[in-house]
Motif scaffolding. Structure first.
Motif, PDB file in Angstrom:
ATOM      1  N   VAL A  52       0.783  -1.160  -0.020  1.00  0.00           N
ATOM      2  CA  VAL A  52      -0.325   0.134  -0.005  1.00  0.00           C
ATOM      3  C   VAL A  52       0.792   1.292  -0.163  1.00  0.00           C
ATOM      4  O   VAL A  52       0.834   1.931  -0.449  1.00  0.00           O
ATOM      5  CB  VAL A  52      -1.073   0.293   1.059  1.00  0.00           C
ATOM      6  CG1 VAL A  52      -1.844   1.000   1.227  1.00  0.00           C
ATOM      7  CG2 VAL A  52      -2.082  -1.372   1.072  1.00  0.00           C
ATOM      8  N   LEU A  53       1.730   1.292   0.885  1.00  0.00           N
ATOM      9  CA  LEU A  53       2.715   2.677   1.283  1.00  0.00           C
ATOM     10  C   LEU A  53       3.498   2.596  -0.696  1.00  0.00           C
ATOM     11  O   LEU A  53       3.398   3.370  -1.158  1.00  0.00           O
ATOM     12  CB  LEU A  53       3.651   1.844   1.657  1.00  0.00           C
ATOM     13  CG  LEU A  53       4.722   3.402   1.993  1.00  0.00           C
ATOM     14  CD1 LEU A  53       4.001   4.483   2.305  1.00  0.00           C
ATOM     15  CD2 LEU A  53       5.792   2.508   2.921  1.00  0.00           C
ATOM     16  N   ILE A  54       3.793   1.439  -0.916  1.00  0.00           N
ATOM     17  CA  ILE A  54       4.484   1.544  -2.162  1.00  0.00           C
ATOM     18  C   ILE A  54       3.536   2.038  -3.653  1.00  0.00           C
ATOM     19  O   ILE A  54       3.596   3.033  -3.845  1.00  0.00           O
ATOM     20  CB  ILE A  54       5.018   0.398  -3.031  1.00  0.00           C
ATOM     21  CG1 ILE A  54       6.328   0.151  -1.482  1.00  0.00           C
ATOM     22  CG2 ILE A  54       5.768   0.460  -4.224  1.00  0.00           C
ATOM     23  CD1 ILE A  54       6.457  -1.472  -2.055  1.00  0.00           C
ATOM     24  N   PHE A  55       2.310   1.508  -3.434  1.00  0.00           N
ATOM     25  CA  PHE A  55       1.352   2.976  -4.262  1.00  0.00           C
ATOM     26  C   PHE A  55       1.167   3.485  -4.020  1.00  0.00           C
ATOM     27  O   PHE A  55       0.824   4.680  -5.050  1.00  0.00           O
ATOM     28  CB  PHE A  55      -0.097   1.569  -3.973  1.00  0.00           C
ATOM     29  CG  PHE A  55      -1.347   1.915  -4.782  1.00  0.00           C
ATOM     30  CD1 PHE A  55      -1.182   2.116  -5.955  1.00  0.00           C
ATOM     31  CD2 PHE A  55      -2.651   2.438  -3.734  1.00  0.00           C
ATOM     32  CE1 PHE A  55      -2.634   2.351  -6.502  1.00  0.00           C
ATOM     33  CE2 PHE A  55      -3.436   3.395  -4.534  1.00  0.00           C
ATOM     34  CZ  PHE A  55      -3.138   3.417  -6.222  1.00  0.00           C
ATOM     35  N   TRP A  56       1.147   3.849  -2.805  1.00  0.00           N
ATOM     36  CA  TRP A  56       0.491   5.594  -2.764  1.00  0.00           C
ATOM     37  C   TRP A  56       2.168   6.308  -2.653  1.00  0.00           C
ATOM     38  O   TRP A  56       1.856   7.569  -3.949  1.00  0.00           O
ATOM     39  CB  TRP A  56       0.734   5.395  -1.061  1.00  0.00           C
ATOM     40  CG  TRP A  56      -0.169   7.187  -0.854  1.00  0.00           C
ATOM     41  CD1 TRP A  56       0.776   7.909  -0.238  1.00  0.00           C
ATOM     42  CD2 TRP A  56      -1.333   7.407  -0.813  1.00  0.00           C
ATOM     43  NE1 TRP A  56      -0.161   9.221   0.472  1.00  0.00           N
ATOM     44  CE2 TRP A  56      -1.173   8.926  -0.766  1.00  0.00           C
ATOM     45  CE3 TRP A  56      -2.323   6.721  -1.358  1.00  0.00           C
ATOM     46  CZ2 TRP A  56      -2.532   9.761  -0.741  1.00  0.00           C
ATOM     47  CZ3 TRP A  56      -3.733   8.254  -1.559  1.00  0.00           C
ATOM     48  CH2 TRP A  56      -3.251   9.167  -0.944  1.00  0.00           C
ATOM     49  N   ARG A  57       3.176   6.160  -2.974  1.00  0.00           N
ATOM     50  CA  ARG A  57       4.028   7.178  -2.769  1.00  0.00           C
ATOM     51  C   ARG A  57       4.593   7.004  -4.580  1.00  0.00           C
ATOM     52  O   ARG A  57       4.906   8.137  -5.298  1.00  0.00           O
ATOM     53  CB  ARG A  57       5.696   6.082  -2.298  1.00  0.00           C
ATOM     54  CG  ARG A  57       5.784   6.296  -1.821  1.00  0.00           C
ATOM     55  CD  ARG A  57       6.635   6.091  -0.336  1.00  0.00           C
ATOM     56  NE  ARG A  57       7.268   6.629   0.604  1.00  0.00           N
ATOM     57  CZ  ARG A  57       7.947   5.712   1.231  1.00  0.00           C
ATOM     58  NH1 ARG A  57       9.180   4.985   0.867  1.00  0.00           N
ATOM     59  NH2 ARG A  57       8.544   6.411   2.761  1.00  0.00           N
ATOM     60  N   THR A  58       3.889   6.424  -5.687  1.00  0.00           N
ATOM     61  CA  THR A  58       4.179   6.028  -7.291  1.00  0.00           C
ATOM     62  C   THR A  58       3.001   6.498  -7.550  1.00  0.00           C
ATOM     63  O   THR A  58       2.904   6.011  -8.887  1.00  0.00           O
ATOM     64  CB  THR A  58       4.635   4.270  -7.328  1.00  0.00           C
ATOM     65  OG1 THR A  58       3.996   3.733  -7.281  1.00  0.00           O
ATOM     66  CG2 THR A  58       6.000   3.807  -6.525  1.00  0.00           C
ATOM     67  N   ARG A  59       1.041   7.303  -7.320  1.00  0.00           N
ATOM     68  CA  ARG A  59       0.749   6.997  -7.492  1.00  0.00           C
ATOM     69  C   ARG A  59       0.515   7.722  -8.280  1.00  0.00           C
ATOM     70  O   ARG A  59      -0.853   7.915  -9.893  1.00  0.00           O
ATOM     71  CB  ARG A  59      -1.087   7.296  -6.092  1.00  0.00           C
ATOM     72  CG  ARG A  59      -0.322   8.487  -6.030  1.00  0.00           C
ATOM     73  CD  ARG A  59      -1.127   8.959  -4.939  1.00  0.00           C
ATOM     74  NE  ARG A  59      -1.263  10.597  -3.715  1.00  0.00           N
ATOM     75  CZ  ARG A  59      -0.826  10.833  -3.291  1.00  0.00           C
ATOM     76  NH1 ARG A  59       0.788   9.700  -3.071  1.00  0.00           N
ATOM     77  NH2 ARG A  59      -0.098  11.786  -2.871  1.00  0.00           N
ATOM     78  N   HIS A  60       1.364   9.171  -8.873  1.00  0.00           N
ATOM     79  CA  HIS A  60       0.307   9.976  -9.359  1.00  0.00           C
ATOM     80  C   HIS A  60       1.818   9.509 -11.152  1.00  0.00           C
ATOM     81  O   HIS A  60       1.816  10.123 -12.039  1.00  0.00           O
ATOM     82  CB  HIS A  60       2.710  10.606  -9.247  1.00  0.00           C
ATOM     83  CG  HIS A  60       3.638  10.697  -8.896  1.00  0.00           C
ATOM     84  ND1 HIS A  60       3.998  10.594  -7.360  1.00  0.00           N
ATOM     85  CD2 HIS A  60       4.339  11.490  -9.271  1.00  0.00           C
ATOM     86  CE1 HIS A  60       5.098  10.300  -7.344  1.00  0.00           C
ATOM     87  NE2 HIS A  60       5.667  10.764  -8.787  1.00  0.00           N
ATOM     88  N   ILE A  61       2.326   8.163 -11.158  1.00  0.00           N
ATOM     89  CA  ILE A  61       3.049   7.487 -12.285  1.00  0.00           C
ATOM     90  C   ILE A  61       1.281   6.993 -12.868  1.00  0.00           C
ATOM     91  O   ILE A  61       2.107   5.309 -12.162  1.00  0.00           O
ATOM     92  CB  ILE A  61       4.400   7.311 -12.128  1.00  0.00           C
ATOM     93  CG1 ILE A  61       5.641   8.390 -11.449  1.00  0.00           C
ATOM     94  CG2 ILE A  61       4.867   6.921 -13.056  1.00  0.00           C
ATOM     95  CD1 ILE A  61       6.634   7.463 -10.777  1.00  0.00           C
ATOM     96  N   ALA A  62       0.975   7.011 -13.863  1.00  0.00           N
ATOM     97  CA  ALA A  62       0.689   5.821 -14.138  1.00  0.00           C
ATOM     98  C   ALA A  62       0.949   4.108 -14.247  1.00  0.00           C
ATOM     99  O   ALA A  62      -0.042   3.975 -13.852  1.00  0.00           O
ATOM    100  CB  ALA A  62      -0.200   6.047 -15.939  1.00  0.00           C
TER     101      ALA A  62
END
Length: 130
Positions: A51-61
C-alpha cells in the motif's frame, strides 16, 4: 507512452520494493510449510508495504496500475491463505462458491486494473497520429 523522466522512482523506494519481496516470500513459504503464526504475521508488512509503494507512486500511471494490481494480488493471496488456515477454503459460502474461490474478487480487481491500463495505452497508441 513513456513516462517523463521527472517521474523517476527514487532508489530508496526501489529498495523498499525489493525488501517487500522478502516479506512476501517469507509469508508464502510459511504458508507452504504451514507455519501459521509466521505466515499470518507476515500479512501486515507485506500488505502495508504494498500500500505504501502504491501510495508513493500513485502519480505515475504505469506504477499506479501495477502497484494497485499488486495490492489486489496480496489481498487475494492473504485471504486465500487465511481461508485454508481457518478451514473454510473448501466450504460453500454462497451457492457453490467456496471460501477459497472468493479470492477471485481481489484477483479479478487486479486484473481489471491492468486491463484498463493497457487498454488505455493501446487506445492512445492506436489513435495517435503516425
Amino acid at each position: 507512452m513513456q513516462e517523463p523522466m521527472t517521474d523517476a522512482i527514487p532508489a530508496a523506494w526501489r529498495r523498499l520494493e525489493n525488501q517487500h519481496i522478502v516479506f512476501w516470500l517469507v509469508k508464502d513459504l510459511s504458508w507452504c510449510l504451514v507455519w501459521k503464526p509466521l505466515a499470518v504475521a507476515m500479512i501486515a508488512p507485506t500488505f502495508g508495504i504494498a500500500v505504501l509503494i502504491f501510495w508513493r507512486t500513485r502519480h505515475i500511471a504505469t506504477e499506479r496500475a501495477h502497484n494497485g494490481a499488486v495490492v489486489c494480488w496480496i489481498t487475494a493471496n492473504a485471504y486465500w491463505m487465511l481461508s485454508e488456515f481457518i478451514g473454510f477454503d473448501a466450504a460453500p459460502v454462497w451457492g457453490s462458491i467456496t471460501g477459497k474461490q472468493l479470492a477471485l474478487v481481489p484477483f479479478s480487481a487486479g486484473l481489471l486494473i491492468l486491463l484498463t491500463y493497457y487498454g488505455g495505452e493501446w487506445l492512445r497508441r492506436w489513435s495517435a497520429p503516425h
